[in-house]
Motif scaffolding. Structure first.
Motif, PDB file in Angstrom:
ATOM      1  N   LYS A  15      36.284  94.635  50.722  1.00  0.00           N
ATOM      2  CA  LYS A  15      35.349  95.711  50.357  1.00  0.00           C
ATOM      3  C   LYS A  15      35.611  96.954  51.198  1.00  0.00           C
ATOM      4  CE  LYS A  15      31.483  92.675  49.201  1.00  0.00           C
ATOM      5  NZ  LYS A  15      30.150  92.236  49.653  1.00  0.00           N
ATOM      6  N   LEU A  16      35.810  96.754  52.498  1.00  0.00           N
ATOM      7  CA  LEU A  16      36.064  97.871  53.399  1.00  0.00           C
ATOM      8  C   LEU A  16      37.341  98.609  53.002  1.00  0.00           C
ATOM      9  CD1 LEU A  16      35.398  99.487  55.962  1.00  0.00           C
ATOM     10  CD2 LEU A  16      36.684  97.755  57.252  1.00  0.00           C
ATOM     11  N   VAL A  17      38.398  97.872  52.742  1.00  0.00           N
ATOM     12  CA  VAL A  17      39.677  98.475  52.340  1.00  0.00           C
ATOM     13  C   VAL A  17      39.506  99.263  51.043  1.00  0.00           C
ATOM     14  CG1 VAL A  17      42.002  97.920  51.490  1.00  0.00           C
ATOM     15  CG2 VAL A  17      41.123  96.814  53.554  1.00  0.00           C
ATOM     16  N   ASP A  18      38.708  98.739  50.129  1.00  0.00           N
ATOM     17  CA  ASP A  18      38.480  99.415  48.852  1.00  0.00           C
ATOM     18  C   ASP A  18      37.624 100.668  49.004  1.00  0.00           C
ATOM     19  OD1 ASP A  18      39.991  97.440  47.645  1.00  0.00           O
ATOM     20  OD2 ASP A  18      38.257  96.298  46.927  1.00  0.00           O
ATOM     21  N   VAL A  66      31.406  86.470  61.148  1.00  0.00           N
ATOM     22  CA  VAL A  66      31.591  87.223  59.909  1.00  0.00           C
ATOM     23  C   VAL A  66      30.795  88.514  60.000  1.00  0.00           C
ATOM     24  CG1 VAL A  66      31.226  87.219  57.409  1.00  0.00           C
ATOM     25  CG2 VAL A  66      32.001  85.137  58.558  1.00  0.00           C
ATOM     26  N   ARG A  67      31.443  89.631  59.690  1.00  0.00           N
ATOM     27  CA  ARG A  67      30.818  90.960  59.709  1.00  0.00           C
ATOM     28  C   ARG A  67      30.917  91.560  58.315  1.00  0.00           C
ATOM     29  NH1 ARG A  67      30.299  92.339  65.388  1.00  0.00           N
ATOM     30  NH2 ARG A  67      30.613  90.318  66.349  1.00  0.00           N
ATOM     31  N   SER A  68      29.881  92.256  57.904  1.00  0.00           N
ATOM     32  CA  SER A  68      29.889  92.914  56.595  1.00  0.00           C
ATOM     33  C   SER A  68      30.834  94.103  56.625  1.00  0.00           C
ATOM     34  CB  SER A  68      28.480  93.386  56.230  1.00  0.00           C
ATOM     35  OG  SER A  68      28.112  94.484  57.056  1.00  0.00           O
ATOM     36  N   ALA A  69      31.177  94.595  55.447  1.00  0.00           N
ATOM     37  CA  ALA A  69      32.026  95.784  55.353  1.00  0.00           C
ATOM     38  C   ALA A  69      31.372  96.955  56.086  1.00  0.00           C
ATOM     39  CB  ALA A  69      32.283  96.131  53.887  1.00  0.00           C
ATOM     40  N   ALA A  70      30.071  97.111  55.943  1.00  0.00           N
ATOM     41  CA  ALA A  70      29.355  98.202  56.616  1.00  0.00           C
ATOM     42  C   ALA A  70      29.415  98.040  58.132  1.00  0.00           C
ATOM     43  CB  ALA A  70      27.907  98.264  56.140  1.00  0.00           C
ATOM     44  N   GLU A  71      29.225  96.819  58.619  1.00  0.00           N
ATOM     45  CA  GLU A  71      29.310  96.575  60.067  1.00  0.00           C
ATOM     46  C   GLU A  71      30.716  96.865  60.588  1.00  0.00           C
ATOM     47  OE1 GLU A  71      26.368  92.984  61.222  1.00  0.00           O
ATOM     48  OE2 GLU A  71      27.865  92.504  59.689  1.00  0.00           O
ATOM     49  N   ALA A 125      34.527 100.249  63.527  1.00  0.00           N
ATOM     50  CA  ALA A 125      35.768 101.043  63.512  1.00  0.00           C
ATOM     51  C   ALA A 125      35.478 102.488  63.908  1.00  0.00           C
ATOM     52  CB  ALA A 125      36.418 100.978  62.137  1.00  0.00           C
ATOM     53  N   ASP A 126      34.382 103.041  63.410  1.00  0.00           N
ATOM     54  CA  ASP A 126      34.027 104.413  63.750  1.00  0.00           C
ATOM     55  C   ASP A 126      33.719 104.556  65.249  1.00  0.00           C
ATOM     56  OD1 ASP A 126      34.364 105.242  61.154  1.00  0.00           O
ATOM     57  OD2 ASP A 126      32.232 105.233  60.663  1.00  0.00           O
ATOM     58  N   GLU A 127      33.035 103.572  65.819  1.00  0.00           N
ATOM     59  CA  GLU A 127      32.712 103.595  67.246  1.00  0.00           C
ATOM     60  C   GLU A 127      33.944 103.411  68.122  1.00  0.00           C
ATOM     61  OE1 GLU A 127      29.861 100.508  67.883  1.00  0.00           O
ATOM     62  OE2 GLU A 127      28.326 101.468  66.655  1.00  0.00           O
ATOM     63  N   PHE A 128      34.933 102.729  67.603  1.00  0.00           N
ATOM     64  CA  PHE A 128      36.105 102.346  68.403  1.00  0.00           C
ATOM     65  C   PHE A 128      37.188 103.419  68.429  1.00  0.00           C
ATOM     66  CE2 PHE A 128      39.585  99.412  69.649  1.00  0.00           C
ATOM     67  CZ  PHE A 128      38.984  98.919  70.792  1.00  0.00           C
TER      68      PHE A 128
END
Length: 105
Positions: A11-14, A91-96, A101-104
């Motif tokens: 989902k994240l990649v999409d 397991v982490r959701s796409a939103a998490e 990723a944004d924080e990192f």
């Protein structure tokens, strides 16, 4: 490779093109065809590879045995210039994952 987590990373990649996901199969009893079949059967997206034993050993040396325990859904976040990493499980959701990723960066 954890199906639940791969569904979320797909989902994240999409949703974005500024996060790269690479899923490593560390099971020495599986080959590239087994990984391809798993991807096709579940319609996962992203990059996938079978880790050679030497890479798996390095990952264990750096992150411990949790990195090779699929039920723990291990993840390694790398910042864009690959100078820093963070290891996590669960397991982490796409939103998490997007927020992490944004924080990192």
């Amino acid at each position: 490779m954890c199906r639940r987590q791969l569904a979320e990373t797909s989902k994240l990649v999409d949703q974005t093109d500024d996060v790269v996901v690479v899923a490593l199969d560390i099971d020495q009893n599986e080959d590239a065809q087994a990984v391809i079949d798993h991807i096709d059967r579940n319609a996962f997206t992203g990059y996938f590879a079978v880790a050679p034993a030497s890479l798996t050993k390095v990952l264990v040396d750096v992150y411990g045995t949790a990195v090779i325990t699929p039920p723990q859904s291990p993840k390694i976040l790398l910042n864009p210039d690959q100078t820093d990493s963070e290891f996590m499980t669960g397991v982490r959701s796409a939103a998490e994952l997007r927020e992490l990723a944004d924080e990192f960066k």
